[in-house]
Motif scaffolding. Structure first.
Motif, PDB file in Angstrom:
ATOM      1  N   ASP A   1      -2.436  58.631 145.543  1.00  0.00           N
ATOM      2  CA  ASP A   1      -3.856  58.868 145.269  1.00  0.00           C
ATOM      3  C   ASP A   1      -4.415  57.900 144.227  1.00  0.00           C
ATOM      4  O   ASP A   1      -5.412  58.182 143.568  1.00  0.00           O
ATOM      5  CB  ASP A   1      -4.105  60.323 144.872  1.00  0.00           C
ATOM      6  N   MET A   2      -3.766  56.730 144.111  1.00  0.00           N
ATOM      7  CA  MET A   2      -4.226  55.611 143.284  1.00  0.00           C
ATOM      8  C   MET A   2      -4.306  55.933 141.793  1.00  0.00           C
ATOM      9  O   MET A   2      -5.239  55.562 141.102  1.00  0.00           O
ATOM     10  CB  MET A   2      -5.568  55.078 143.788  1.00  0.00           C
ATOM     11  N   HIS A   3      -3.308  56.634 141.295  1.00  0.00           N
ATOM     12  CA  HIS A   3      -3.135  56.801 139.861  1.00  0.00           C
ATOM     13  C   HIS A   3      -1.935  55.948 139.460  1.00  0.00           C
ATOM     14  O   HIS A   3      -1.087  55.601 140.289  1.00  0.00           O
ATOM     15  CB  HIS A   3      -2.884  58.266 139.496  1.00  0.00           C
ATOM     16  N   TYR A   4      -1.865  55.639 138.182  1.00  0.00           N
ATOM     17  CA  TYR A   4      -0.790  54.780 137.685  1.00  0.00           C
ATOM     18  C   TYR A   4      -0.067  55.504 136.570  1.00  0.00           C
ATOM     19  O   TYR A   4      -0.690  56.150 135.715  1.00  0.00           O
ATOM     20  CB  TYR A   4      -1.361  53.448 137.195  1.00  0.00           C
ATOM     21  N   ILE A   5       1.254  55.394 136.602  1.00  0.00           N
ATOM     22  CA  ILE A   5       2.100  56.067 135.618  1.00  0.00           C
ATOM     23  C   ILE A   5       3.097  55.054 135.080  1.00  0.00           C
ATOM     24  O   ILE A   5       3.729  54.333 135.857  1.00  0.00           O
ATOM     25  CB  ILE A   5       2.865  57.246 136.267  1.00  0.00           C
ATOM     26  N   PHE A   6       3.219  55.007 133.770  1.00  0.00           N
ATOM     27  CA  PHE A   6       4.296  54.238 133.158  1.00  0.00           C
ATOM     28  C   PHE A   6       5.139  55.204 132.355  1.00  0.00           C
ATOM     29  O   PHE A   6       4.626  55.999 131.571  1.00  0.00           O
ATOM     30  CB  PHE A   6       3.796  53.123 132.237  1.00  0.00           C
ATOM     31  N   LYS A   7       6.460  55.119 132.562  1.00  0.00           N
ATOM     32  CA  LYS A   7       7.395  55.975 131.828  1.00  0.00           C
ATOM     33  C   LYS A   7       8.544  55.118 131.327  1.00  0.00           C
ATOM     34  O   LYS A   7       9.155  54.373 132.101  1.00  0.00           O
ATOM     35  CB  LYS A   7       7.931  57.093 132.715  1.00  0.00           C
ATOM     36  N   TYR A   8       8.798  55.220 130.026  1.00  0.00           N
ATOM     37  CA  TYR A   8       9.936  54.505 129.455  1.00  0.00           C
ATOM     38  C   TYR A   8      11.250  55.066 129.977  1.00  0.00           C
ATOM     39  O   TYR A   8      11.382  56.273 130.207  1.00  0.00           O
ATOM     40  CB  TYR A   8       9.938  54.628 127.924  1.00  0.00           C
ATOM     41  N   ASP A   9      12.208  54.198 130.143  1.00  0.00           N
ATOM     42  CA  ASP A   9      13.567  54.575 130.516  1.00  0.00           C
ATOM     43  C   ASP A   9      14.211  55.297 129.333  1.00  0.00           C
ATOM     44  O   ASP A   9      14.064  54.873 128.176  1.00  0.00           O
ATOM     45  CB  ASP A   9      14.352  53.305 130.864  1.00  0.00           C
ATOM     46  N   ASP A  10      14.920  56.391 129.596  1.00  0.00           N
ATOM     47  CA  ASP A  10      15.536  57.179 128.518  1.00  0.00           C
ATOM     48  C   ASP A  10      16.493  56.347 127.669  1.00  0.00           C
ATOM     49  O   ASP A  10      16.518  56.465 126.446  1.00  0.00           O
ATOM     50  CB  ASP A  10      16.271  58.395 129.088  1.00  0.00           C
ATOM     51  N   ALA A  11      17.287  55.503 128.310  1.00  0.00           N
ATOM     52  CA  ALA A  11      18.249  54.674 127.566  1.00  0.00           C
ATOM     53  C   ALA A  11      17.524  53.669 126.671  1.00  0.00           C
ATOM     54  O   ALA A  11      17.976  53.382 125.556  1.00  0.00           O
ATOM     55  CB  ALA A  11      19.185  53.947 128.536  1.00  0.00           C
ATOM     56  N   TYR A  12      16.401  53.152 127.141  1.00  0.00           N
ATOM     57  CA  TYR A  12      15.618  52.203 126.356  1.00  0.00           C
ATOM     58  C   TYR A  12      15.033  52.890 125.124  1.00  0.00           C
ATOM     59  O   TYR A  12      14.980  52.319 124.035  1.00  0.00           O
ATOM     60  CB  TYR A  12      14.509  51.623 127.232  1.00  0.00           C
ATOM     61  N   LEU A  13      14.597  54.132 125.299  1.00  0.00           N
ATOM     62  CA  LEU A  13      13.986  54.868 124.189  1.00  0.00           C
ATOM     63  C   LEU A  13      14.940  55.098 123.027  1.00  0.00           C
ATOM     64  O   LEU A  13      14.523  55.048 121.876  1.00  0.00           O
ATOM     65  CB  LEU A  13      13.470  56.226 124.679  1.00  0.00           C
ATOM     66  N   VAL A  14      16.206  55.334 123.312  1.00  0.00           N
ATOM     67  CA  VAL A  14      17.141  55.681 122.232  1.00  0.00           C
ATOM     68  C   VAL A  14      17.712  54.462 121.516  1.00  0.00           C
ATOM     69  O   VAL A  14      18.360  54.618 120.486  1.00  0.00           O
ATOM     70  CB  VAL A  14      18.297  56.576 122.741  1.00  0.00           C
ATOM     71  N   GLU A  15      17.463  53.277 122.038  1.00  0.00           N
ATOM     72  CA  GLU A  15      17.948  52.056 121.403  1.00  0.00           C
ATOM     73  C   GLU A  15      16.938  51.580 120.358  1.00  0.00           C
ATOM     74  O   GLU A  15      15.874  51.105 120.711  1.00  0.00           O
ATOM     75  CB  GLU A  15      18.196  50.956 122.443  1.00  0.00           C
ATOM     76  N   PRO A  16      17.268  51.700 119.068  1.00  0.00           N
ATOM     77  CA  PRO A  16      16.290  51.336 118.033  1.00  0.00           C
ATOM     78  C   PRO A  16      15.911  49.859 118.032  1.00  0.00           C
ATOM     79  O   PRO A  16      14.807  49.510 117.617  1.00  0.00           O
ATOM     80  CB  PRO A  16      16.977  51.732 116.726  1.00  0.00           C
ATOM     81  N   GLU A  17      16.784  48.985 118.517  1.00  0.00           N
ATOM     82  CA  GLU A  17      16.460  47.554 118.522  1.00  0.00           C
ATOM     83  C   GLU A  17      15.518  47.166 119.666  1.00  0.00           C
ATOM     84  O   GLU A  17      14.964  46.078 119.676  1.00  0.00           O
ATOM     85  CB  GLU A  17      17.717  46.681 118.557  1.00  0.00           C
ATOM     86  N   GLN A  18      15.339  48.068 120.636  1.00  0.00           N
ATOM     87  CA  GLN A  18      14.403  47.803 121.734  1.00  0.00           C
ATOM     88  C   GLN A  18      13.001  48.202 121.289  1.00  0.00           C
ATOM     89  O   GLN A  18      12.747  49.346 120.960  1.00  0.00           O
ATOM     90  CB  GLN A  18      14.801  48.567 123.000  1.00  0.00           C
ATOM     91  N   ARG A  19      12.097  47.226 121.311  1.00  0.00           N
ATOM     92  CA  ARG A  19      10.732  47.446 120.851  1.00  0.00           C
ATOM     93  C   ARG A  19       9.849  47.945 121.991  1.00  0.00           C
ATOM     94  O   ARG A  19      10.170  47.781 123.164  1.00  0.00           O
ATOM     95  CB  ARG A  19      10.177  46.132 120.309  1.00  0.00           C
ATOM     96  N   SER A  20       8.712  48.517 121.632  1.00  0.00           N
ATOM     97  CA  SER A  20       7.708  48.904 122.625  1.00  0.00           C
ATOM     98  C   SER A  20       7.319  47.677 123.433  1.00  0.00           C
ATOM     99  O   SER A  20       7.317  46.560 122.911  1.00  0.00           O
ATOM    100  CB  SER A  20       6.466  49.455 121.926  1.00  0.00           C
ATOM    101  N   ILE A  21       6.951  47.882 124.689  1.00  0.00           N
ATOM    102  CA  ILE A  21       6.574  46.728 125.510  1.00  0.00           C
ATOM    103  C   ILE A  21       5.248  46.131 125.060  1.00  0.00           C
ATOM    104  O   ILE A  21       4.969  44.972 125.322  1.00  0.00           O
ATOM    105  CB  ILE A  21       6.559  47.055 127.013  1.00  0.00           C
TER     106      ILE A  21
END
Length: 106
Positions: free
Chosen positions: A21-41
């Motif tokens: 229905d033409m909506h857009y969703i972005f969801k962070y990967d769980d593994a990416y979220l818990v890695e403190p050295e990985q910054r927000s996109i």
């Protein structure tokens, strides 16, 4: 429904989805979220567990697309409707993007 992996420096950061229905969703990967050295996109997508939802393609991703004559040439060459921003993103944002973010179709 179309989906794409969003990679940051070749590490899976999350999934971008275009719903039927033409909506857009972005969801962070769980593994990416818990890695403190990985910054927000980006500043517009701080790391969080909740999904980001929009009625149009998020400006962060839309701004990865070509404009003007370059967009026209890409769309003709790839046989993509110029109004299909998500399709163009899937077709063109896998390589040689400006910055650390790339997109891979799922």
């Amino acid at each position: 429904m179309r989906r794409a992996l969003v990679l940051s420096n070749n590490v899976v950061a999350g999934v971008l989805t275009e719903t039927d229905d033409m909506h857009y969703i972005f969801k962070y990967d769980d593994a990416y979220l818990v890695e403190p050295e990985q910054r927000s996109i980006s500043l517009s997508f701080p790391k969080r567990k909740e999904e980001y939802i929009s009625d149009e393609l998020f400006p962060f991703f839309f701004n990865m697309l070509s404009e003007g004559a370059n967009k026209t040439i890409q769309c003709r060459t790839l046989k993509i409707d110029e109004e299909d921003s998500f399709g163009l993103l899937l077709a063109t944002a896998g390589h040689d993007t400006i910055g650390a973010i790339t997109i891979q179709e799922l």
